[in-house]
Design a protein around this motif. Structure first.
Motif, PDB file in Angstrom:
ATOM      1  N   GLU A 141       0.839  -1.210   0.000  1.00 34.58           N
ATOM      2  CA  GLU A 141       0.000   0.000   0.000  1.00 34.58           C
ATOM      3  C   GLU A 141       0.869   1.254   0.000  1.00 34.58           C
TER       4      GLU A 141
ATOM      5  N   ARG B  18     -12.914  -9.636   1.043  1.00 40.46           N
ATOM      6  CA  ARG B  18     -12.511  -8.226   1.067  1.00 40.46           C
ATOM      7  C   ARG B  18     -10.996  -8.167   0.982  1.00 40.46           C
ATOM      8  N   TYR B  19     -10.489  -7.566  -0.083  1.00 39.46           N
ATOM      9  CA  TYR B  19      -9.037  -7.545  -0.286  1.00 39.46           C
ATOM     10  C   TYR B  19      -8.382  -6.325   0.341  1.00 39.46           C
ATOM     11  N   GLY B  20      -9.170  -5.247   0.473  1.00 44.54           N
ATOM     12  CA  GLY B  20      -8.648  -3.996   1.013  1.00 44.54           C
ATOM     13  C   GLY B  20      -9.310  -2.841   0.298  1.00 44.54           C
ATOM     14  N   GLU B  21      -9.150  -1.641   0.831  1.00 40.02           N
ATOM     15  CA  GLU B  21      -9.847  -0.482   0.267  1.00 40.02           C
ATOM     16  C   GLU B  21      -8.884   0.603  -0.229  1.00 40.02           C
ATOM     17  N   TYR B  27      -6.257  -2.020  -4.944  1.00 43.76           N
ATOM     18  CA  TYR B  27      -7.246  -3.072  -4.705  1.00 43.76           C
ATOM     19  C   TYR B  27      -8.286  -3.232  -5.805  1.00 43.76           C
ATOM     20  N   ARG B  31     -10.172  -6.780  -7.442  1.00 43.07           N
ATOM     21  CA  ARG B  31     -11.608  -7.033  -7.587  1.00 43.07           C
ATOM     22  C   ARG B  31     -11.955  -7.278  -9.061  1.00 43.07           C
ATOM     23  N   SER B 105      -0.487  -5.064  -7.433  1.00 46.90           N
ATOM     24  CA  SER B 105      -1.751  -5.705  -7.056  1.00 46.90           C
ATOM     25  C   SER B 105      -1.564  -7.212  -6.996  1.00 46.90           C
ATOM     26  N   ARG B 112      -2.719 -12.052   0.264  1.00 46.01           N
ATOM     27  CA  ARG B 112      -4.121 -12.355   0.620  1.00 46.01           C
ATOM     28  C   ARG B 112      -4.397 -13.862   0.514  1.00 46.01           C
TER      29      ARG B 112
END
Lengths: 324, 324
Positions: A141, B18-21, B27, B31, B105, B112
């Motif tokens: 991130e 949920r992978y992250g925001e 992210y 998705r 990613s 993940r």
């Protein structure tokens, strides 16, 4: 056992790691980057934290190596993204081989890092891997934010601190936390060590920003003003932009994208002059001190005799190049 | 519970991940690729193997999702390396965003995938993660070999089988092994399921090679001869090169690097003619059958009543598009 003994243990452990043999194109770049001897600061933090709780730190050696392998994976992939030609004075992997090789070798390094953690005692394994995974995602991130910031006109100081926290600091914090957990330290101690590491990490990155402009060239070993020349949005630059009057802002903006060697000295001088007018050096030093003091408070909160904490305290002071 | 019920469970599980925001740039591509609905064959294999040993397969859902996330990571990174513009008819991540985004990613997806495995029971966690890690590294090795082969003049059949084993088959084998382990299946059963999956995977990839040339265009949904046009070293091509006389070899070599659309039909016809002369279709079908029979022997060796094995046997037959 002093730091140099622990460093020897780390170097010995790293030298015994086997990443794989075939195909050689996949594994040679891993051996290459792991041999570009860095400071090995992260595995050292793992061992130092472990040593606070038990003199025998051998069970922390492979986990410490895992953190170093993961860190070098991030360097390998970041260098592709940043198109960096050199790493520690040597060709980067994507330059020496190619980008595809650097992508794929890096991928295997993540896997190998996880494998090095699998020897952790069964009752701690899920916890350690969850913390490691969360940290690993945060480092990604941070790298994404860093790339985003390059494309953006405005970045707030708060956003910048968040970025360096994720990209740099959390892995230092995790290293200490890991060492503590492996030795069955109380949960609150592990958390304080994590917070200590995070805050030292932020202070250290801010200091790096500061030294780019105000460092002793000979001592620092880099060209002074490199960040200025490449228009990097450092803590100094963002603070200056936030506080500049219209004229100062225009000065800064007028130098942007001028990266030619012939005007390098003039550019560094002009931007530094604005920094000086705004007292950026002092403000940055104050900020560094604030994070460093915050770090020390977390170290103080750990319920151990001072002699158990003095090596880590000393290392942090040394990283800050301070006497106390 | 039939296959469609298990597929629904998988799709539901994947839809809840949920992978992250933040940052969204990191992210959103995850998705995106996870929503390009593939066949979800790997998580289905996890659940089918799990179901052989216990009707309740819910504890296998997140591990099954882990395998699918890992598989999609490999697609994201392979597409960068192969410069592929499309994936399942949609833009690839590096095309829709850029290569850096696809690298980073993808990196988070590996992390993940590991996290999705951390819910595995404590006494099995290290074993599962070691097998997963070994498989993950092998998949990377397979991709590296695949890239190496593109640059090489000669590749033996044996090397080719090794490459597709690593790149494609071992993850199918691991999926079945994982399902079995999660339900406390006997070790030998887990090993037989792994070998069954590996061999089905090889047979399936050889069938893919065969259908590129001899497939029903409408049914297969791809341009016939795509591998021929792109000079891909498939099982058919390598077998032909091994058995060709001088004239046939010259025919094959004379068409190399000719990828222009205007001569596409002529090229496919010419190479196919050589294949026909050498009876490559029949030889490939025999080889597929050999791997498929080997797979079935491993399924037969599992000490369970046939009704517990019939769904997996049926799926394998279906993948091979065979009645028995």
């Amino acid at each position: 056992m002093d730091i140099s003994t622990l460093s020897e243990k780390i170097n010995h452990t790293l030298s015994t790691l086997r990443y794989g043999e075939h195909p050689v194109e996949l594994y040679e770049p891993i051996r290459y980057i792991m041999a570009l001897s860095g400071k090995r600061i992260r595995p050292l933090l793992v061992l130092l934290a472990a040593k606070m709780y038990h003199d025998d730190v051998d069970k922390a050696l492979l986990p410490a190596a895992a953190v170093e392998v993961f860190h070098n994976f991030t360097l390998m992939h970041d260098d592709i993204m940043d198109k960096a030609p050199l790493r520690r004075g040597e060709q980067t992997v994507h330059e020496k081989w190619n980008a595809n090789t650097a992508i794929l070798s890096g991928d295997v390094m993540v896997v190998r890092a996880y494998q090095l953690l699998l020897g952790v005692e069964q009752d701690k394994l899920a916890q350690v891997l969850e913390l490691f995974s969360e940290t690993a995602a945060q480092v990604c991130e941070g790298q994404q934010l860093d790339m985003n910031f390059e494309q953006r006109e405005q970045v707030s100081i708060q956003e910048y601190i968040r970025m360096i926290t994720l990209k740099t600091a959390v892995l230092l914090g995790f290293s200490l936390e890991l060492g503590a957990i492996l030795q069955n330290a109380p949960l609150s101690d592990a958390e304080h060590l994590k917070a200590f590491g995070d805050n030292v990490g932020i202070a250290f990155q801010l200091r790096d920003d500061l030294l780019d402009v105000y460092g002793d060239k000979a001592k620092f070993g880099k060209q002074v003003g490199g960040d200025i020349l490449s228009d990097k949005k450092t803590y100094l630059m963002l603070t200056a932009l936030e506080q500049a009057n219209e004229q100062q802002r225009q000065t800064i903006i007028s130098w942007r994208d001028k990266t030619d060697d012939s005007i390098a000295e003039e550019k560094v001088e002009a931007i530094t002059a604005v920094y000086n007018q705004l007292n950026i050096r002092h403000q940055t030093e104050q900020q560094i001190d604030r994070y460093f003091q915050k770090a020390l408070h977390h170290l103080d909160a750990i319920q151990l005799p001072e002699e158990r904490k003095s090596t880590i305290r000393g290392l942090a002071l040394q990283l800050m190049e301070r006497d106390s």
